[in-house]
Design a protein around this motif. Structure first.
Motif, short mmCIF file in Angstrom:
data_model
loop_
_atom_site.label_atom_id
_atom_site.label_comp_id
_atom_site.label_asym_id
_atom_site.label_seq_id
_atom_site.Cartn_x
_atom_site.Cartn_y
_atom_site.Cartn_z
N LYS A 126 0.83 -1.20 0.00
CA LYS A 126 0.00 0.00 0.00
C LYS A 126 0.87 1.26 0.00
O LYS A 126 0.58 2.21 -0.73
CB LYS A 126 -0.94 0.00 1.21
N LEU A 127 1.93 1.26 0.80
CA LEU A 127 2.83 2.42 0.82
C LEU A 127 3.50 2.61 -0.54
O LEU A 127 3.65 3.75 -1.00
CB LEU A 127 3.89 2.23 1.91
N ALA A 128 3.90 1.52 -1.18
CA ALA A 128 4.53 1.60 -2.50
C ALA A 128 3.58 2.16 -3.55
O ALA A 128 4.02 2.79 -4.52
CB ALA A 128 5.04 0.22 -2.93
N GLN A 129 2.28 1.94 -3.36
CA GLN A 129 1.27 2.46 -4.29
C GLN A 129 0.82 3.86 -3.91
O GLN A 129 -0.07 4.42 -4.55
CB GLN A 129 0.05 1.52 -4.32
N GLY A 130 1.39 4.43 -2.84
CA GLY A 130 1.04 5.77 -2.42
C GLY A 130 -0.24 5.85 -1.61
O GLY A 130 -0.78 6.94 -1.41
N GLN A 131 -0.71 4.72 -1.13
CA GLN A 131 -1.93 4.71 -0.32
C GLN A 131 -1.59 4.92 1.15
O GLN A 131 -0.47 4.64 1.60
CB GLN A 131 -2.67 3.38 -0.48
N GLU A 132 -2.56 5.37 1.89
CA GLU A 132 -2.37 5.60 3.32
C GLU A 132 -2.51 4.28 4.07
O GLU A 132 -3.37 3.46 3.77
CB GLU A 132 -3.42 6.59 3.82
N VAL A 133 -1.65 4.09 5.08
CA VAL A 133 -1.69 2.91 5.92
C VAL A 133 -2.25 3.30 7.27
O VAL A 133 -1.79 4.24 7.89
CB VAL A 133 -0.29 2.27 6.08
N SER A 134 -3.26 2.57 7.72
CA SER A 134 -3.93 2.86 8.98
C SER A 134 -3.12 2.32 10.15
O SER A 134 -2.67 1.18 10.14
CB SER A 134 -5.32 2.23 8.97
N ASP A 135 -2.95 3.15 11.18
CA ASP A 135 -2.30 2.72 12.42
C ASP A 135 -3.30 2.66 13.56
O ASP A 135 -3.03 3.06 14.68
CB ASP A 135 -1.17 3.69 12.79
N ASP A 136 -4.49 2.16 13.27
CA ASP A 136 -5.57 2.11 14.25
C ASP A 136 -5.55 0.84 15.10
O ASP A 136 -6.59 0.35 15.51
CB ASP A 136 -6.93 2.24 13.56
N GLY A 137 -4.38 0.26 15.31
CA GLY A 137 -4.28 -0.92 16.15
C GLY A 137 -5.00 -2.11 15.55
O GLY A 137 -4.85 -2.43 14.38
N ILE A 138 -5.81 -2.75 16.36
CA ILE A 138 -6.50 -3.96 15.95
C ILE A 138 -7.49 -3.70 14.82
O ILE A 138 -7.69 -4.54 13.95
CB ILE A 138 -7.19 -4.65 17.15
N ILE A 139 -8.08 -2.50 14.79
CA ILE A 139 -9.01 -2.14 13.71
C ILE A 139 -8.26 -2.06 12.39
O ILE A 139 -8.72 -2.55 11.36
CB ILE A 139 -9.75 -0.81 14.02
N GLY A 140 -7.10 -1.44 12.40
CA GLY A 140 -6.29 -1.34 11.18
C GLY A 140 -5.84 -2.71 10.69
O GLY A 140 -5.84 -2.98 9.48
N ILE A 141 -5.48 -3.58 11.62
CA ILE A 141 -5.07 -4.94 11.26
C ILE A 141 -6.26 -5.69 10.66
O ILE A 141 -6.12 -6.38 9.64
CB ILE A 141 -4.51 -5.68 12.49
N ALA A 142 -7.42 -5.55 11.29
CA ALA A 142 -8.61 -6.22 10.76
C ALA A 142 -8.96 -5.70 9.36
O ALA A 142 -9.31 -6.49 8.47
CB ALA A 142 -9.79 -6.01 11.70
#
Length: 170
Positions: A126-142
């Motif tokens: 996702k980072l390589a494609q320029g998309q944002e990565v969520s750091d919302d803990g377990i929600i982001g992982i899910a």
């Protein structure tokens, strides 16, 4: 999710995939499998898959080669996800080599290693494609797990819908 394909849509999609399969020779496919670093035994097995064909409507369809090409496209689109999952598998195999407790730890290491590696790889993709990565803990992982599952199963749905629409006859 995509809806079911009509017969003309499936025929067109299958014809386009068949052109791709015709364009890639078996030797080119085998060379590519070796060049990406797969063990020789895996390359041979995947090459055997590529030789699987099915006759439908007086045409020979290269089902195995089409499936393998679609997998290759998925790997190219999600390289870090695939590498991350492979690292998880390797962790499970290495855990099995630990004396005495290895056979007990290996299933747990594999069960944790594959998803963790796949999620880490997915985030790198996702980072390589320029998309944002969520750091919302377990929600982001899910959310990442859902995105991974959707991408993989969408690939399988597209392939199976198109192939089986052409192969299965009443």
């Amino acid at each position: 999710m995509s809806s079911a394909l009509s017969l003309p849509q499936a025929n067109l999609k299958m014809a386009l995939w068949q052109v791709d399969a015709d364009a890639m020779s078996s030797s080119d496919l085998y060379v590519w499998l070796n060049d990406i670093g797969l063990p020789h035994e895996v390359s041979i097995r995947l090459h055997e898959l590529a030789t699987y064909t099915k006759k439908a409507a007086n045409k020979v369809l290269f089902i195995g080669k089409i499936l393998l090409i679609k997998i290759i496209e998925f790997v190219k689109a999600h390289p870090n996800l695939v590498i991350g999952a492979a690292v998880g598998v390797a962790v499970g195999i290495l855990a099995n080599s630990i004396p005495f407790v290895g056979p007990l730890l290996a299933p747990l290491a594999t069960a944790l290693g594959i998803p963790i590696g796949a999620i880490a790889g997915h985030r790198l993709d996702k980072l390589a494609q320029g998309q944002e990565v969520s750091d919302d803990g377990i929600i982001g992982i899910a959310q990442d797990m859902i995105e991974i599952a959707k991408a993989f199963f969408q690939l399988m749905i597209d392939v199976f819908n198109t192939i089986f629409r052409n192969v299965i006859t009443a």
